[in-house]
Design a protein around this motif. Structure first.
Motif, short mmCIF file in Angstrom:
data_model
loop_
_atom_site.label_atom_id
_atom_site.label_comp_id
_atom_site.label_asym_id
_atom_site.label_seq_id
_atom_site.Cartn_x
_atom_site.Cartn_y
_atom_site.Cartn_z
N VAL A 1 0.85 -0.98 -0.08
CA VAL A 1 0.00 0.10 -0.10
C VAL A 1 0.76 1.31 -0.27
O VAL A 1 0.72 2.19 -0.77
N PHE A 2 1.92 1.27 0.82
CA PHE A 2 2.81 2.23 0.79
C PHE A 2 3.36 2.79 -0.66
O PHE A 2 3.59 4.02 -1.24
N TRP A 3 3.91 1.71 -1.38
CA TRP A 3 4.39 2.14 -2.66
C TRP A 3 3.33 2.52 -3.51
O TRP A 3 3.65 3.42 -4.40
N GLU A 4 2.24 2.01 -3.54
CA GLU A 4 1.20 2.51 -4.33
C GLU A 4 0.85 3.87 -4.01
O GLU A 4 0.58 4.69 -5.03
N PHE A 5 1.01 4.22 -3.00
CA PHE A 5 0.48 5.85 -2.37
C PHE A 5 1.57 6.67 -2.60
O PHE A 5 1.50 7.74 -3.16
N PHE A 6 3.11 6.14 -2.79
CA PHE A 6 4.08 7.15 -3.08
C PHE A 6 4.03 7.25 -4.61
O PHE A 6 4.70 8.38 -4.95
N ARG A 7 3.62 6.49 -5.32
CA ARG A 7 3.59 6.77 -6.69
C ARG A 7 2.23 7.41 -7.09
O ARG A 7 2.05 7.95 -8.61
N ASP A 8 1.39 7.40 -6.41
CA ASP A 8 -0.07 8.08 -6.67
C ASP A 8 0.15 9.69 -7.14
O ASP A 8 0.91 10.04 -6.29
N PRO A 9 -0.53 10.17 -7.95
CA PRO A 9 -0.61 11.54 -8.29
C PRO A 9 -0.85 12.40 -7.02
O PRO A 9 -0.21 13.57 -6.96
N VAL A 10 -1.40 11.97 -6.01
CA VAL A 10 -1.60 12.73 -4.92
C VAL A 10 -0.61 13.23 -4.46
O VAL A 10 -0.45 14.37 -3.63
N MET A 11 0.52 12.16 -4.32
CA MET A 11 1.77 12.61 -3.94
C MET A 11 2.76 13.25 -4.99
O MET A 11 3.43 14.13 -4.55
N THR A 12 2.72 12.32 -6.07
CA THR A 12 3.92 12.98 -7.11
C THR A 12 3.46 14.44 -7.67
O THR A 12 4.36 15.12 -7.92
N ASP A 13 2.22 14.93 -7.58
CA ASP A 13 1.75 15.98 -8.00
C ASP A 13 2.34 17.23 -7.04
O ASP A 13 2.87 18.08 -7.41
N LEU A 14 1.96 16.78 -5.96
CA LEU A 14 2.38 17.85 -5.09
C LEU A 14 3.89 17.94 -4.82
O LEU A 14 4.46 19.11 -4.57
N ALA A 15 4.76 16.81 -4.90
CA ALA A 15 6.34 16.89 -5.09
C ALA A 15 6.74 17.77 -6.17
O ALA A 15 7.71 18.66 -6.20
N ALA A 16 6.05 17.54 -7.26
CA ALA A 16 6.51 18.34 -8.63
C ALA A 16 6.21 19.97 -8.41
O ALA A 16 6.91 20.48 -9.18
N ASP A 17 5.56 20.11 -7.47
CA ASP A 17 5.22 21.98 -7.40
C ASP A 17 6.36 22.34 -6.92
O ASP A 17 6.60 23.43 -6.81
N VAL A 18 7.42 21.43 -6.14
CA VAL A 18 8.62 22.15 -5.48
C VAL A 18 9.76 21.50 -5.98
O VAL A 18 11.00 22.06 -5.88
N VAL A 19 9.77 20.36 -6.85
CA VAL A 19 11.05 19.82 -7.29
C VAL A 19 10.97 19.90 -8.77
O VAL A 19 12.12 19.82 -9.46
N GLY A 20 9.78 19.97 -9.42
CA GLY A 20 9.79 20.15 -10.99
C GLY A 20 8.87 18.82 -11.57
O GLY A 20 8.52 18.06 -10.60
N PRO A 21 8.42 18.89 -12.76
CA PRO A 21 7.60 17.93 -13.35
C PRO A 21 8.12 16.52 -13.38
O PRO A 21 7.19 15.76 -13.52
N ASP A 22 9.32 16.50 -13.42
CA ASP A 22 10.10 15.01 -13.44
C ASP A 22 10.61 14.86 -12.24
O ASP A 22 11.45 15.13 -11.51
N VAL A 23 9.92 13.58 -11.56
CA VAL A 23 10.10 13.35 -9.93
C VAL A 23 10.52 11.99 -9.78
O VAL A 23 10.01 10.85 -10.53
#
Length: 301
Positions: free
Chosen positions: A88-110
Motif C-alpha cells: 500500500v505504501f508504494w502504491e501511495f508514493f506513486r499516486d498523483p496525490v503525492m507526485t503532483d504535490l512533489a512536482a510543485d517544489v521539485v519540478g515536473p520530473d520526479v
C-alpha cells in the motif's frame, strides 16, 4: 532542478503563497490534503506492520524498536522503507496525490529517493534533535523534498515537526561528531538561531501534509501524550538530481521515476554540502543511535 527552473512550471496543487513559503521559509503545511480513502488504507497498513513487530525482540533493517517494546504492547520509533514491507505504501508514493504535490517544489520530473514511517509510539517515544536532511544524503542539487503525512491528528504534546524558518537559505551546520555519531546541530548554534527567529511547530489534523525543504533546520520533541504520532515521510527529488553518498535508507525503489520523464543531464548546485559518515560502515544510522539513547533518557529538542 533549481528553484528558478521549478517556478517556471505552473503549480498543480500548491497556491502561490504556499509555494513561496516553501522556498522562503523552508516548509509549508497543506491542511487536510490526503483523501480519506487513502488515509484509511494507510492506517490499516501501518497497523498491520505494527502488529507484525510483536514477534521482534530487537530492531532489524525495517523495524526500529523503542526500549519498552514488547509483544503485548508494541512500541516503535520508526519503520524504514515501509514500501518494501507493505504494498500500500508504494502504491501511495506513486499516486498523483503525492507526485503532483512533489512536482510543485521539485519540478515536473520526479524521482523517489527513500521513505520512513515514524511511528513515535505513545508517551515516552523520543524526539529527534535539530538537523538538516540534506547533509545526511547529499545530492547534486538541493531539490529533494520530504513530504510528511500525519496519519492521525497530531497535537503539540505528540511532538509535531518543528522548524527554524529561513534556515534553508543559510549555512549547513555539522551534525556528527569526530567518530561519525549523530549529535544534532550544536546547542550554541541553535541558541543563536532560535534567538533570532521563532521556532514554528506544525500540529495538524490527520491527512495534512508538511513539505520539508532539504536544507531547513527542523526536529521534533518527545511524545508526551497517550497517543502515537505516526508520520509517513517519503522523499522525492527532481529527476535530474542524483545522490553522491550512500543512501541511509536503501531500498529497491530508490531512484525510480514516479512522474514525468527521465533526465538527460544532471543538475548541479555549487553550494557546498557537508558530507555524512559512510552508513555502509559499522557506524549506525542516526535513528538507530537515537533509539539507543532513548533507552537511557528521552532526548529533548
Amino acid at each position: 532542478m533549481k528553484q528558478a527552473d521549478v517556478l517556471a512550471h505552473p503549480a498543480k496543487v500548491l497556491g502561490k503563497r504556499q509555494r513561496e513559503e516553501f522556498f522562503d521559509n523552508g516548509f509549508t503545511v497543506v491542511p487536510d490534503y490526503v483523501p480519506q480513502a487513502w488515509l484509511i488504507r494507510l492506517r490499516e497498513a501501518a497497523a498491520e506492520l505494527i502488529d507484525r513487530s510483536r514477534t521482534l525482540r530487537q530492531s532489524d533493517g525495517h523495524f526500529i524498536l523503542e526500549a519498552n517494546h514488547s509483544p503485548d504492547k508494541p512500541s516503535l520509533h520508526r519503520i524504514a522503507s515501509p514500501q518494501e514491507v507493505h504494498p500500500v505504501f508504494w502504491e501511495f508514493f506513486r499516486d498523483p496525490v503525492m507526485t503532483d504535490l512533489a512536482a510543485d517544489v521539485v519540478g515536473p520530473d520526479v524521482k523517489f529517493f527513500h521513505a520512513k514511517l515514524n511511528v513515535k509510539s505513545e508517551k515516552g517515544s523520543g524526539g529527534f534533535k535539530w538537523h538538516h536532511d540534506i547533509t545526511a544524503w547529499p545530492h547534486t542539487d538541493f531539490s529533494p523534498v520530504t513530504i510528511g503525512v500525519y496519519l492521525e491528528d497530531c497535537g503539540i504534546e505528540q511532538g509535531p515537526l518543528a522548524f527554524v524558518p529561513g534556515t534553508n537559505r543559510g549555512e549547513l551546520h555539522r551534525m556528527y561528531d569526530e567518530d561519525g555519531v549523530f549529535t544534532g546541530i550544536d546547542e550554541a548554534v541553535m541558541d543563536r538561531l532560535t534567538g533570532e527567529r521563532d521556532v514554528v511547530r506544525t500540529p495538524a489534523r490527520a491527512g495534512s501534509a508538511v513539505l520539508v525543504n532539504c536544507r531547513v533546520i527542523h526536529g521534533s520533541a518527545p511524545n508526551k501524550s497517550e497517543l502515537p504520532r505516526p508520520l509517513l515521510l517519503p522523499v522525492y527529488s527532481s529527476a535530474d538530481s542524483f545522490p553522491y553518498t550512500p543512501n541511509p535508507v536503501p531500498s529497491i525503489q530508490s531512484g525510480e521515476l514516479v512522474r514525468g520523464s527521465p533526465a538527460r543531464y544532471a543538475s548541479f548546485d555549487t553550494f557546498q554540502c557537508l558530507l555524512p559518515p559512510d552508513f555502509r560502515t559499522k557506524q549506525s544510522a542516526p535513528w538507530e543511535k537515537k533509539a539507543a539513547d532513548n533507552a537511557a533518557a528521552a532526548p529533548t529538542m
